[in-house]
Scaffold this motif. Sequence first.
Motif, PDB file in Angstrom:
ATOM      1  N   HIS A  73       0.838  -1.199   0.000  1.00 25.93           N
ATOM      2  CA  HIS A  73       0.000   0.000   0.000  1.00 25.93           C
ATOM      3  C   HIS A  73       0.874   1.251   0.000  1.00 25.93           C
ATOM      4  CE1 HIS A  73      -3.693   2.300   0.757  1.00 25.93           C
ATOM      5  NE2 HIS A  73      -2.945   3.071   1.535  1.00 25.93           N
ATOM      6  N   VAL A  74       0.435   2.256  -0.752  1.00 25.55           N
ATOM      7  CA  VAL A  74       1.206   3.504  -0.861  1.00 25.55           C
ATOM      8  C   VAL A  74       0.423   4.650  -0.218  1.00 25.55           C
ATOM      9  CG1 VAL A  74       2.234   5.181  -2.434  1.00 25.55           C
ATOM     10  CG2 VAL A  74       2.339   2.733  -2.972  1.00 25.55           C
ATOM     11  N   THR A  75       1.079   5.358   0.664  1.00 23.89           N
ATOM     12  CA  THR A  75       0.515   6.548   1.294  1.00 23.89           C
ATOM     13  C   THR A  75       1.289   7.761   0.807  1.00 23.89           C
ATOM     14  OG1 THR A  75      -0.178   5.365   3.305  1.00 23.89           O
ATOM     15  CG2 THR A  75       0.144   7.739   3.495  1.00 23.89           C
ATOM     16  N   LYS A  76       0.568   8.807   0.429  1.00 24.65           N
ATOM     17  CA  LYS A  76       1.256  10.019  -0.010  1.00 24.65           C
ATOM     18  C   LYS A  76       0.829  11.207   0.835  1.00 24.65           C
ATOM     19  CE  LYS A  76      -1.971  11.028  -3.828  1.00 24.65           C
ATOM     20  NZ  LYS A  76      -2.077  11.300  -5.276  1.00 24.65           N
ATOM     21  N   TYR A  77       1.792  12.058   1.145  1.00 22.67           N
ATOM     22  CA  TYR A  77       1.537  13.244   1.962  1.00 22.67           C
ATOM     23  C   TYR A  77       2.140  14.475   1.305  1.00 22.67           C
ATOM     24  CZ  TYR A  77       0.063  10.434   5.988  1.00 22.67           C
ATOM     25  OH  TYR A  77      -0.603   9.595   6.832  1.00 22.67           O
ATOM     26  N   ASP A  78       1.360  15.525   1.230  1.00 23.64           N
ATOM     27  CA  ASP A  78       1.894  16.816   0.819  1.00 23.64           C
ATOM     28  C   ASP A  78       2.722  17.375   1.975  1.00 23.64           C
ATOM     29  OD1 ASP A  78       1.611  19.209  -1.197  1.00 23.64           O
ATOM     30  OD2 ASP A  78       1.296  20.049   0.799  1.00 23.64           O
ATOM     31  N   LEU A  79       3.858  17.972   1.672  1.00 22.21           N
ATOM     32  CA  LEU A  79       4.749  18.479   2.712  1.00 22.21           C
ATOM     33  C   LEU A  79       4.064  19.523   3.590  1.00 22.21           C
ATOM     34  CD1 LEU A  79       8.116  18.834   0.742  1.00 22.21           C
ATOM     35  CD2 LEU A  79       7.500  17.068   2.406  1.00 22.21           C
ATOM     36  N   ASP A  80       3.280  20.393   2.984  1.00 23.90           N
ATOM     37  CA  ASP A  80       2.597  21.432   3.761  1.00 23.90           C
ATOM     38  C   ASP A  80       1.565  20.814   4.711  1.00 23.90           C
ATOM     39  OD1 ASP A  80       4.029  23.559   2.678  1.00 23.90           O
ATOM     40  OD2 ASP A  80       2.654  23.758   0.975  1.00 23.90           O
ATOM     41  N   TRP A  81       0.918  19.728   4.289  1.00 24.02           N
ATOM     42  CA  TRP A  81      -0.047  19.049   5.157  1.00 24.02           C
ATOM     43  C   TRP A  81       0.658  18.491   6.381  1.00 24.02           C
ATOM     44  CZ3 TRP A  81      -1.111  14.525   7.598  1.00 24.02           C
ATOM     45  CH2 TRP A  81      -2.428  14.288   8.005  1.00 24.02           C
ATOM     46  N   LEU A  82       1.839  17.925   6.185  1.00 25.37           N
ATOM     47  CA  LEU A  82       2.598  17.381   7.316  1.00 25.37           C
ATOM     48  C   LEU A  82       3.007  18.476   8.288  1.00 25.37           C
ATOM     49  CD1 LEU A  82       4.833  14.695   5.553  1.00 25.37           C
ATOM     50  CD2 LEU A  82       2.907  14.301   7.101  1.00 25.37           C
ATOM     51  N   VAL A  83       3.431  19.618   7.748  1.00 21.16           N
ATOM     52  CA  VAL A  83       3.796  20.733   8.633  1.00 21.16           C
ATOM     53  C   VAL A  83       2.577  21.171   9.443  1.00 21.16           C
ATOM     54  CG1 VAL A  83       4.560  23.132   8.725  1.00 21.16           C
ATOM     55  CG2 VAL A  83       5.655  21.547   7.150  1.00 21.16           C
ATOM     56  N   LYS A  84       1.448  21.311   8.784  1.00 15.46           N
ATOM     57  CA  LYS A  84       0.236  21.795   9.434  1.00 15.46           C
ATOM     58  C   LYS A  84      -0.243  20.852  10.517  1.00 15.46           C
ATOM     59  CE  LYS A  84      -4.596  22.976   8.443  1.00 15.46           C
ATOM     60  NZ  LYS A  84      -5.635  23.080   7.385  1.00 15.46           N
ATOM     61  N   ASN A  85      -0.075  19.555  10.321  1.00 10.36           N
ATOM     62  CA  ASN A  85      -0.643  18.568  11.232  1.00 10.36           C
ATOM     63  C   ASN A  85       0.384  17.889  12.130  1.00 10.36           C
ATOM     64  OD1 ASN A  85      -3.670  18.272  10.444  1.00 10.36           O
ATOM     65  ND2 ASN A  85      -2.560  18.353   8.492  1.00 10.36           N
ATOM     66  N   SER A  86       1.634  18.295  12.053  1.00  9.31           N
ATOM     67  CA  SER A  86       2.651  17.725  12.932  1.00  9.31           C
ATOM     68  C   SER A  86       2.554  18.336  14.319  1.00  9.31           C
ATOM     69  CB  SER A  86       4.047  17.988  12.369  1.00  9.31           C
ATOM     70  OG  SER A  86       4.351  19.378  12.419  1.00  9.31           O
ATOM     71  N   TYR A  87       3.061  17.611  15.303  1.00  9.91           N
ATOM     72  CA  TYR A  87       3.109  18.145  16.664  1.00  9.91           C
ATOM     73  C   TYR A  87       3.939  19.412  16.718  1.00  9.91           C
ATOM     74  CZ  TYR A  87       4.606  18.559  21.533  1.00  9.91           C
ATOM     75  OH  TYR A  87       4.912  19.038  22.777  1.00  9.91           O
ATOM     76  N   GLU A  88       5.071  19.386  16.039  1.00  8.45           N
ATOM     77  CA  GLU A  88       5.964  20.542  16.045  1.00  8.45           C
ATOM     78  C   GLU A  88       5.328  21.740  15.353  1.00  8.45           C
ATOM     79  OE1 GLU A  88       8.169  16.792  16.500  1.00  8.45           O
ATOM     80  OE2 GLU A  88       6.708  17.519  15.026  1.00  8.45           O
ATOM     81  N   GLY A  89       4.583  21.481  14.268  1.00 10.29           N
ATOM     82  CA  GLY A  89       3.905  22.558  13.568  1.00 10.29           C
ATOM     83  C   GLY A  89       2.795  23.169  14.391  1.00 10.29           C
ATOM     84  N   GLN A  90       2.069  22.325  15.140  1.00  8.68           N
ATOM     85  CA  GLN A  90       0.997  22.821  15.992  1.00  8.68           C
ATOM     86  C   GLN A  90       1.530  23.711  17.100  1.00  8.68           C
ATOM     87  OE1 GLN A  90      -2.506  22.507  16.105  1.00  8.68           O
ATOM     88  NE2 GLN A  90      -2.229  21.885  13.975  1.00  8.68           N
ATOM     89  N   LYS A  91       2.723  23.375  17.621  1.00 11.08           N
ATOM     90  CA  LYS A  91       3.310  24.193  18.687  1.00 11.08           C
ATOM     91  C   LYS A  91       3.611  25.602  18.199  1.00 11.08           C
ATOM     92  CE  LYS A  91       6.830  21.767  20.062  1.00 11.08           C
ATOM     93  NZ  LYS A  91       8.019  21.417  20.891  1.00 11.08           N
TER      94      LYS A  91
END
Length: 379
Positions: free
Chosen positions: A124-142
Amino acid sequence: MWCCRLSHLHGRLQNLLSRGVTCSAFQQPNFKSLFPLAIRWHHTASKSLNCAWQQHEDHFELQYANTVMCFDYVWLRDHCRSASCYNSKTHQRSLDTASVDLCIKPKTIRLDETTLFFTWPDGHVTKYDLDWLVKNSYEGQKQKVIQPRILWNAEIYQQAQVPSVDFQSFLETNDGLKNFLQNFLLYGIAFVENVPPTQEHTEKLAERISLIRETIYGRMWYFTSDFSRGDTAYTKLALDRHTDTAYFQEPCGWPCVYAGIWWMEMMHASSCVPGGGLPMIPASLDHALRYNNYDRAVINTVPYDVVHRWYTAHRTLTVELRRPENEFWVKLKPGRVLFIDNWRVLHGRESFTGYRQLCGCYLTRDDVLNTARLLGLQA
């Protein structure tokens, strides 16, 4: 460096042989333990993107948008937005999280433009946009800018000269409503002026930002000092500072009232008494301050020594609440409506003579915050 490691390996083999290790099939040393995994950074070809990542044994590390982020592999698999894992029409997860291997790791990881592709052991392949990861990461939320809350006393609030909002602007324009909510979230109190002094207009005002919460007091309350409900609030007696509905599992979030009353807010979001009387709790927007000495039930669920610590803590808190500099007195008049954050601001009144009518209601906290978000506020 490699010479040193080879020398170390040679020494260990010599040590094994010198101890006379015998077995039917020679057990080869675990070379993974002798040679730690060499983790290397992967960089994008485009310098303008400025993205780098590396795959660790138990997590994925990403550097992008001036943020260093770490993601658990189970989290990455669980948040897959492919058609088989996530319903984009209902915005609900289709993947059974309990079926994900807790030791899962991606077989391969690649970056194409601004999209990361994770291929899992089952293909199975999962793809993530980089901006989505920033927005939803713990570090990004902080780093995320949230609607600030100002801790205030009478002097701070008076110096701020917080403007009220006109009734028509509140009802008919999003700018007026947004200005009101911004001040309300900042201070926990806010005023609307020039409201026709009727129950119908108060109800209309409340419904502009929230559903009205039905309670044991009804949907809208309209009462005077006639003691009709056997409550001190229905008298002419003074009311000490308190929060409403502290006996509810979920105290009401936002009272909207007419009255001649005073309001105050603690200068400290948390307090601590030596000996552990009051635990030190980080300030949180999701925790309600409950303080109501009138409605407090009998304390019969803890032993006597703990009870005494509670009384010591209660005394410390009460002294802080009753400091004159922490009180902000307001005399309301017909046409002026006050909204209060009941999880954050205490209220009370002085005793009075004559006749006074009070009209108000309770609003649902989730709906008020949702209205603020729809207007672009980080609530």
